[in-house]
Design a protein around this motif. Structure first.
Motif, short mmCIF file in Angstrom:
data_model
loop_
_atom_site.label_atom_id
_atom_site.label_comp_id
_atom_site.label_asym_id
_atom_site.label_seq_id
_atom_site.Cartn_x
_atom_site.Cartn_y
_atom_site.Cartn_z
N LEU A 1 8.88 -4.42 -34.84
CA LEU A 1 8.99 -4.68 -32.92
C LEU A 1 7.46 -4.23 -32.19
O LEU A 1 7.36 -4.73 -31.25
CB LEU A 1 10.35 -4.40 -32.83
N ILE A 2 6.92 -3.30 -32.90
CA ILE A 2 6.24 -2.37 -31.95
C ILE A 2 4.91 -2.75 -32.18
O ILE A 2 4.35 -3.75 -31.59
CB ILE A 2 6.28 -1.21 -32.83
N GLY A 3 5.10 -4.16 -33.43
CA GLY A 3 3.65 -4.18 -33.82
C GLY A 3 3.70 -5.91 -33.06
O GLY A 3 2.07 -6.26 -33.14
N SER A 4 4.36 -6.09 -32.72
CA SER A 4 3.91 -7.29 -32.42
C SER A 4 4.66 -7.20 -30.73
O SER A 4 4.37 -8.62 -29.70
CB SER A 4 4.92 -8.71 -32.41
N ASP A 5 4.39 -6.20 -29.75
CA ASP A 5 4.15 -5.38 -28.72
C ASP A 5 2.79 -5.22 -28.32
O ASP A 5 2.30 -4.52 -28.87
CB ASP A 5 5.05 -4.30 -28.52
N PRO A 6 1.79 -6.38 -27.60
CA PRO A 6 0.84 -5.56 -27.16
C PRO A 6 0.85 -4.44 -25.73
O PRO A 6 -0.27 -4.38 -25.70
CB PRO A 6 0.34 -7.26 -26.18
N PHE A 7 2.05 -3.69 -26.27
CA PHE A 7 1.74 -3.03 -24.96
C PHE A 7 1.36 -1.51 -25.37
O PHE A 7 -0.45 -1.08 -24.58
CB PHE A 7 3.66 -2.78 -24.59
N TYR A 8 1.58 -1.65 -26.83
CA TYR A 8 1.35 0.56 -27.13
C TYR A 8 0.06 0.79 -27.23
O TYR A 8 -0.50 1.41 -26.94
CB TYR A 8 2.05 0.30 -28.09
N PRO A 9 -1.08 -0.25 -27.58
CA PRO A 9 -2.01 0.17 -28.18
C PRO A 9 -2.77 0.19 -26.83
O PRO A 9 -3.54 0.99 -26.79
CB PRO A 9 -2.58 -1.28 -29.00
N SER A 10 -2.89 -0.54 -25.99
CA SER A 10 -3.24 -0.36 -24.60
C SER A 10 -2.59 0.93 -23.41
O SER A 10 -3.97 1.48 -23.18
CB SER A 10 -2.87 -1.73 -23.71
N PHE A 11 -1.99 0.89 -23.96
CA PHE A 11 -1.01 1.90 -23.16
C PHE A 11 -1.83 3.67 -23.61
O PHE A 11 -2.16 3.71 -22.77
CB PHE A 11 0.44 1.87 -23.45
N ILE A 12 -1.48 3.33 -25.12
CA ILE A 12 -2.13 4.43 -25.89
C ILE A 12 -4.33 4.70 -25.26
O ILE A 12 -4.58 5.95 -25.37
CB ILE A 12 -2.15 4.62 -27.01
N ALA A 13 -4.48 3.39 -25.26
CA ALA A 13 -6.08 4.02 -25.28
C ALA A 13 -6.27 4.29 -23.82
O ALA A 13 -7.00 4.80 -23.00
CB ALA A 13 -6.01 2.07 -25.21
N GLY A 14 -5.43 4.14 -22.49
CA GLY A 14 -5.69 4.64 -21.08
C GLY A 14 -5.32 5.78 -21.00
O GLY A 14 -5.31 6.08 -20.20
N ALA A 15 -3.70 6.37 -22.16
CA ALA A 15 -3.80 7.82 -22.00
C ALA A 15 -4.84 8.48 -22.68
O ALA A 15 -5.59 9.51 -21.84
CB ALA A 15 -2.41 8.07 -23.10
N GLU A 16 -5.09 8.04 -23.01
CA GLU A 16 -6.17 8.73 -23.98
C GLU A 16 -7.44 8.93 -23.56
O GLU A 16 -7.98 9.83 -23.66
CB GLU A 16 -7.05 7.60 -25.09
N ALA A 17 -7.77 7.82 -22.60
CA ALA A 17 -8.79 7.68 -21.34
C ALA A 17 -8.81 8.96 -20.59
O ALA A 17 -10.03 10.15 -20.28
CB ALA A 17 -9.09 6.87 -21.05
N VAL A 18 -7.20 9.26 -20.65
CA VAL A 18 -7.28 10.28 -19.15
C VAL A 18 -7.41 11.96 -20.19
O VAL A 18 -7.49 12.90 -19.96
CB VAL A 18 -7.28 10.48 -17.81
N LEU A 19 -6.25 11.62 -21.45
CA LEU A 19 -6.25 12.92 -21.72
C LEU A 19 -7.66 13.23 -22.79
O LEU A 19 -7.72 14.76 -22.65
CB LEU A 19 -5.44 11.91 -23.77
N SER A 20 -8.67 12.47 -23.35
CA SER A 20 -9.86 13.01 -23.81
C SER A 20 -10.37 14.15 -22.72
O SER A 20 -11.21 14.79 -23.06
CB SER A 20 -10.58 12.30 -24.50
N LYS A 21 -10.52 13.28 -21.90
CA LYS A 21 -11.14 13.86 -20.78
C LYS A 21 -10.96 15.82 -20.02
O LYS A 21 -11.41 16.64 -20.10
CB LYS A 21 -11.51 13.55 -19.50
N SER A 22 -9.36 15.76 -20.51
CA SER A 22 -8.78 17.00 -20.14
C SER A 22 -8.61 18.57 -21.79
O SER A 22 -8.01 19.28 -21.59
CB SER A 22 -7.53 17.09 -19.50
N GLY A 23 -8.89 17.53 -22.90
CA GLY A 23 -9.34 18.45 -23.96
C GLY A 23 -8.03 18.25 -24.87
O GLY A 23 -7.60 18.89 -25.53
N TYR A 24 -7.07 17.30 -23.99
CA TYR A 24 -5.90 16.90 -24.76
C TYR A 24 -6.12 15.83 -26.01
O TYR A 24 -6.68 15.02 -25.32
CB TYR A 24 -5.10 16.44 -23.75
N SER A 25 -5.21 15.91 -26.29
CA SER A 25 -4.53 14.21 -27.66
C SER A 25 -3.10 14.36 -27.42
O SER A 25 -3.19 14.76 -27.13
CB SER A 25 -4.90 15.76 -28.68
#
Lengths: 345, 345
Positions: B76-100
Motif C-alpha cells: 500500500l505504501i509502495g503505490s502511494d506517491p505520498f511518502y517519498p515526496s513528503f520525506i524529501a520535503g521533510a528532509e530538506a528542512v531537517l538536514s538544514k538543522s542537522g537533523y536526520s
DNA sequence: TTGTAAGCGTTATCAT
DNA sequence: ATGATAACGCTTACAA
C-alpha cells in the motif's frame, strides 16, 4: 512530559547490584549468576527501561543505525514499488539487532556526495545501502575513502570492496520475458530502457539483446528512456512511428509499459493483437490495467532482508559473502499474445 | 580505513586553547575574543574536524533525529506517491538543522505501539511525525504518556496536545471534485472510500456527502474499500451492478480510480461516456491512462517541509502553531464529462 | 561472581 | 575572556 528518564543506575540500585552487572545482564555476557541475571532483567522490564542508545553509542563508538540515501527525483521514487518493500524487509532484520534505518531522499542529486560525507563524518550510521548502482559508480570510491561500510544492491561494473546482494543482477527476468515473446512468434521485438548510467538499465538491455541473439532473432530498436510514465509514452510513440514498427516491446519497468500500452492503443495498435508488451516490477496496478500486464515479479522484501543481514555482518565481521537471490518470475497476463501475421522465415 | 578520528581535544591542543573554547567557537557562543574564535575555526577546518554527533547527543540529551513510522502494508505504501515526496520535503528542512529522519516500515501493524515505545525509551528520536491519523487515534495518548513530541499530519477527532499540520484536512479537494461532477450535470454520484478507521477516509466521504447535500443532490451509494487497486476494482463492480448504477464515481485515491475505470469499461460502461470518474493524489500515471484521470493534486513535498518545520519548533520551544496548507487543486482531464442522459429535473 | 573506575566526545558550570 | 572540571549514560578492563 518526560520526567527524569530511568537510567541504568536506577535499575542497578533497584536491583541491588552495580551498573556493570546490569550491563552484563542486558548484553547476555557470561560471568553472572543466572539468578541475578534474571532478577536484573525482571527489574529492568518492570521499570520499563531500555538502554539509552546515546550512551551506548558513545561508549562503543557505534551508531546502531544504517543509512539509505535516495537521490532520485521524488516522483520517480513514488511510483516505484521497490523501496517501501525493500525498507520493510530491511527493517525486519535491523530492528531485531537493535538497528535503525536513516533515510534520506534528495530532490537534488548533486547533494548526494555531501550527504554520504555527512553521514560518515558525523558518525550517524555504521554503514549504508547503495542502490541504483551506476556505471563506474563514484560512491564506492567515496565510501572506501570515508571508511564507511556498505552493501551494494547488485553490482557496479567496477571492482568493489563491499559485498553485493543481488537480485536479477544479470536481468534473467528480462531474459525470460524476451524469450516468452520469441516463443510466441515475435521477430521484431523492441526495448525501452532507463538511463544508461544505471547498471540495471544497461543490464536489462543486454539481457534483452542476448536473448534475441541466442534465438537468432535480429535485434529490434532500442529507445533510451527514463523509467517515468511520460518517458514510456514518448518512447512508445517513437517506436510505433517507425517504418517497421515492432510487434512487441520489452519495457524496463511497469510504469513505462503501462503508459506505453495506452499510447499504443491510441495510435491504433491494440494490445495484444498488434503489439505485445511486457513490464518489470509487477506493481499492484499491473494486474488491473487493460489488458493486464505481463511482467516480471521481483521480491524487494526478501532483498531488503538479505541486504540488511549482509550489511550487519559486514559491519560486525569486516567481511561478508555476496548473496544471489532467486531469479524473479515472469507473470504472464494478457498483454502478450502471438503476433498477428506469422513472421517470414 | 578511519584511523583515530580527530576529536575536540586535538583541535583544542593544536589551537592552544581548552576544549570549552573550541565548543564555544563552534556554537557561536559569546565570551570569546573574535580573534581566538577565528583561529579556532581555522584550525578545526584545517584538521577536518566536525563534532561527533554521538558525544553531542549524550551531552545535550538530544538525538538530532526525528522518526516516521509507517504501519501500513508495504504494498500500500509502495503505490502511494505520498511518502517519498513528503520525506524529501521533510528532509530538506531537517538536514538544514542537522537533523536526520529515522524511518520504520512495519509489515505487522500490531508492532506499532512497541515501535513508538522503543523509539522513545531508547532516546533515538526527539520527536515523530504522526501520519494516517485514525479515529480516536491511540498514538496521541501513547506519545503524551511517553513524553515524546509529535506533529500530526491532519487531525484526529480527539483533542491533541500536538500541533497539527494540515493539508486537505476537511477534504476540500473532494468537495471541488464532487462539485465538478454536479456541475457537469451528474445526479447519481457514488463514492468509493478507504477504511473508515482512517480520518482522511471519513473526511473525504463527509466532504463528498456535504457537497451533494449543498447542491440538493441525493446522496449516492458508498462502498467502503481499502485504497488498493484490487479493492477499487471490486468496489466498482459492486456499484455498477446496482439496479441504478451511478453515472459518476468519486474515488478516494487514484489507484482505486484507475483500477475502477478498467472494470467499468469491461462491464460496458465506457468512461467518460457512461461513467465519469475522479481520483485523488495525481500520481504520475494518472495523466497517462485512458482516459486521462481527472484528479486532485496535492503537494506532499510542501507538507513535508511544513511538518518538519513545525516539529522542530515544537521540540525546541515546546509549542508550535497549527499550520493549514493551501487547498489542493482539481486537475480536470478526460475521465469526466456530462452524463449521457440529462437528469430528470 | 560482583563491584569499581576509567573512558567515549561533547556541552555546561564555575572559578579564575 | 578563558580554562579546569563535572555531567550525560553507557561499556569494559580490572580489581575484589
Amino acid at each position: 512530559m518526560a520526567q527524569g528518564r530511568v537510567t541504568i543506575v536506577d535499575v542497578a540500585s533497584r536491583a541491588g547490584v552495580s551498573k556493570s552487572a546490569v550491563s552484563f545482564a542486558l548484553n547476555g555476557r557470561p560471568g553472572l549468576a543466572e539468578e541475578t541475571r534474571q532478577r536484573i532483567l525482571d527489574v529492568a522490564r518492570e521499570m520499563g527501561w531500555s538502554p539509552s542508545q546515546r550512551g551506548r553509542s558513545l561508549a562503543v563508538s557505534r551508531a546502531f543505525a544504517v543509512g539509505l540515501i535516495l537521490a532520485r527525483a521524488p516522483e520517480l521514487i513514488g511510483s516505484d514499488p521497490f523501496y517501501p518493500s525493500f525498507i520493510a524487509g530491511a527493517e525486519a532484520v535491523l530492528s531485531k539487532s537493535g538497528y535503525s534505518l536513516l533515510l534520506q531522499v534528495l530532490d537534488d542529486p548533486a547533494r548526494e556526495a555531501d550527504a554520504y560525507h555527512r553521514l560518515a563524518t558525523e558518525g550517524r550510521v555504521d554503514g549504508v545501502f547503495l542502490s541504483d548502482m551506476r556505471h563506474g559508480d563514484p560512491r564506492i570510491a567515496m565510501l572506501t575513502e570515508l571508511g564507511l561500510p556498505a552493501v551494494t544492491l547488485n553490482r557496479s561494473n567496477i571492482s568493489s570492496p563491499f559485498p553485493a546482494v543481488c537480485l536479477d543482477d544479470n536481468a534473467p527476468g528480462i531474459t525470460v520475458a524476451t524469450r516468452h515473446l520469441i516463443e510466441l512468434g515475435h521477430r521484431r521485438i523492441a526495448h525501452v530502457t532507463g538511463p544508461v548510467e544505471f547498471m540495471h538499465a544497461v543490464r536489462r538491455r543486454d539481457a534483452w539483446g542476448a536473448a534475441l541473439a541466442d534465438a537468432g532473432v535480429p535485434e529490434g530498436p532500442v529507445v533510451v528512456s527514463d523509467f517515468t510514465a511520460s518517458g514510456g509514452a514518448a518512447a512508445t510513440r517513437e517506436l510505433l512511428s517507425l517504418e517497421e514498427p515492432p510487434t512487441a516491446i520489452v519495457y524496463a519497468n511497469d510504469l513505462m509499459a503501462m503508459a506505453g500500452m495506452v499510447v499504443a492503443q491510441d495510435l491504433g495498435f491494440p494490445v495484444p493483437q498488434r503489439l505485445s508488451v511486457t513490464g518489470f516490477d509487477d506493481t499492484e496496478l499491473a494486474a488491473y490495467v487493460s489488458p493486464a500486464l505481463t511482467t516480471v515479479r521481483t521480491s524487494p522484501f526478501a532483498w531488503g532482508q538479505h541486504a540488511a543481514q549482509t550489511l550487519l555482518q559486514f559491519i560486525d565481521a569486516g567481511s561478508a559473502p555476496d548473496v544471489e537471490l532467486d531469479s524473479p518470475e515472469l507473470v504472464i497476463r494478457t498483454s502478450t499474445a502471438r503476433p498477428l501475421e506469422p513472421p517470414l522465415t
